[in-house]
Motif scaffolding. Structure first.
Motif, mmCIF file in Angstrom:
data_model
loop_
_atom_site.group_PDB
_atom_site.id
_atom_site.type_symbol
_atom_site.label_atom_id
_atom_site.label_comp_id
_atom_site.label_asym_id
_atom_site.label_seq_id
_atom_site.Cartn_x
_atom_site.Cartn_y
_atom_site.Cartn_z
ATOM 1 N N UNK A 79 0.833 -1.196 0.000
ATOM 2 C CA UNK A 79 0.000 0.000 0.000
ATOM 3 C C UNK A 79 0.868 1.246 0.000
ATOM 4 N N UNK A 80 0.246 2.388 -0.241
ATOM 5 C CA UNK A 80 0.976 3.651 -0.376
ATOM 6 C C UNK A 80 1.772 3.993 0.872
ATOM 7 N N UNK A 127 -1.598 -2.875 -7.840
ATOM 8 C CA UNK A 127 -0.705 -1.924 -8.503
ATOM 9 C C UNK A 127 -1.488 -0.729 -9.039
ATOM 10 N N UNK A 128 -2.642 -0.996 -9.631
ATOM 11 C CA UNK A 128 -3.481 0.105 -10.111
ATOM 12 C C UNK A 128 -3.906 1.003 -8.954
ATOM 13 N N UNK A 129 -4.243 0.418 -7.829
ATOM 14 C CA UNK A 129 -4.613 1.207 -6.649
ATOM 15 C C UNK A 129 -3.444 2.082 -6.190
ATOM 16 N N UNK A 130 -2.228 1.536 -6.271
ATOM 17 C CA UNK A 130 -1.041 2.294 -5.875
ATOM 18 C C UNK A 130 -0.865 3.511 -6.781
ATOM 19 N N UNK A 187 -3.328 6.134 -5.885
ATOM 20 C CA UNK A 187 -2.935 6.833 -4.655
ATOM 21 C C UNK A 187 -1.885 7.897 -4.954
ATOM 22 N N UNK A 188 -1.120 7.708 -6.035
ATOM 23 C CA UNK A 188 -0.126 8.683 -6.444
ATOM 24 C C UNK A 188 -0.673 9.747 -7.383
ATOM 25 N N UNK A 189 -1.987 9.771 -7.571
ATOM 26 C CA UNK A 189 -2.608 10.795 -8.392
ATOM 27 C C UNK A 189 -2.699 10.471 -9.860
ATOM 28 N N UNK A 190 -2.509 9.212 -10.234
ATOM 29 C CA UNK A 190 -2.554 8.794 -11.634
ATOM 30 C C UNK A 190 -3.922 8.200 -11.946
ATOM 31 N N UNK A 191 -4.497 8.579 -13.069
ATOM 32 C CA UNK A 191 -5.761 7.992 -13.512
ATOM 33 C C UNK A 191 -5.465 6.724 -14.313
#
Length: 243
Positions: free
Chosen positions: A83-84, A135-138, A141-145
């Motif tokens: 997780x982040x 990985x997509x959730x990570x 969390x970093x502001x990437x769509x």
């Protein structure tokens, strides 16, 4: 001379790193230290077995002796599955143990996507669906769509390490979406260093791969920018996709 420290679990696609060093064509030395691995299976919670703090702490001693100026933990799954916040804690512990700037491939993807100006990305993951989703959730969390996630359902790193250009291209094409600014392939067990430019030519957009991103992240930590077109849009002076 700038020495980059890479902690790499196991023996899968580690030969990407001397290839990347060669393609950089500059005064860059890539120091690779193997951390060992308990299990190369792509299942939860197996990726956690590669990231034990004591194992990483033992590994950094070799990097100190090599003169490395920064260290990156090159296990994407051994980072984002925490997780982040957990991944941040891992990097903080690594920095403390090594006494140098530290990061991981997972954070490298977030930073690299910013470098090429990609706000929307498609994920092509070797991992099973549940691991790929983390990985997509990570990234989110970093502001990437994330426009979509394609899972190849590979069950072990050794299987991914046997892939060639044809399999990589098929994965990238399956993952790609018209609305995506870039495609990301997150597995450090994939041999990608010799294929990035071909993937980008076929897809017509930046393709970020794990070992490529790992070295770029180490360079970022040392405030180095190297123009190396053979490593794709991430290593050119001008981003392909403008922010």
């Amino acid at each position: 001379m700038t020495a980059l420290g890479i902690l790499y679990p196991g023996h899968f696609a580690e030969d990407d790193y001397p290839r990347i060093e060669q393609l950089l064509g500059s005064d860059i030395r890539v120091e690779l230290i193997h951390t060992g691995i308990d299990d190369d299976a792509y299942r939860l919670p197996a990726p956690h077995s590669t990231n034990r703090e004591e194992r990483l702490a033992r590994s950094v001693e070799g990097l100190r002796l090599s003169g490395a100026e920064a260290v990156v933990w090159a296990s994407t799954g051994g980072s984002f599955t925490l997780g982040w916040e957990g991944a941040h804690e891992q990097v903080r512990a690594l920095a403390l143990a090594s006494g140098m700037p530290a990061s991981s491939t997972s954070f490298g993807f977030v930073h690299a996507l910013g470098e090429v100006g990609a706000r929307r990305v498609a994920v092509g993951a070797t991992y099973p669906e549940d691991v790929a989703a983390l990985f997509a959730d990570f990234l989110r969390a970093g502001g990437v769509e994330v426009t979509g996630v394609h899972s190849a359902g590979v069950t072990a790193a050794a299987q991914a390490a046997a892939w060639g250009e044809a399999e990589l291209l098929a994965l990238a094409r399956e993952a790609d979406r018209a609305e995506a600014d870039a495609v990301v392939l997150p597995d450090t067990a994939l041999h990608t260093a010799s294929h990035v430019t071909t993937l980008e030519e076929k897809l017509g957009k930046p393709v970020l791969t794990a070992n490529q991103v790992t070295v770029w992240e180490a360079l970022r930590l040392t405030d180095r920018r190297v123009n190396a077109p053979g490593l794709g849009a991430l290593f050119t002076r001008e981003p392909v996709v403008q922010a």
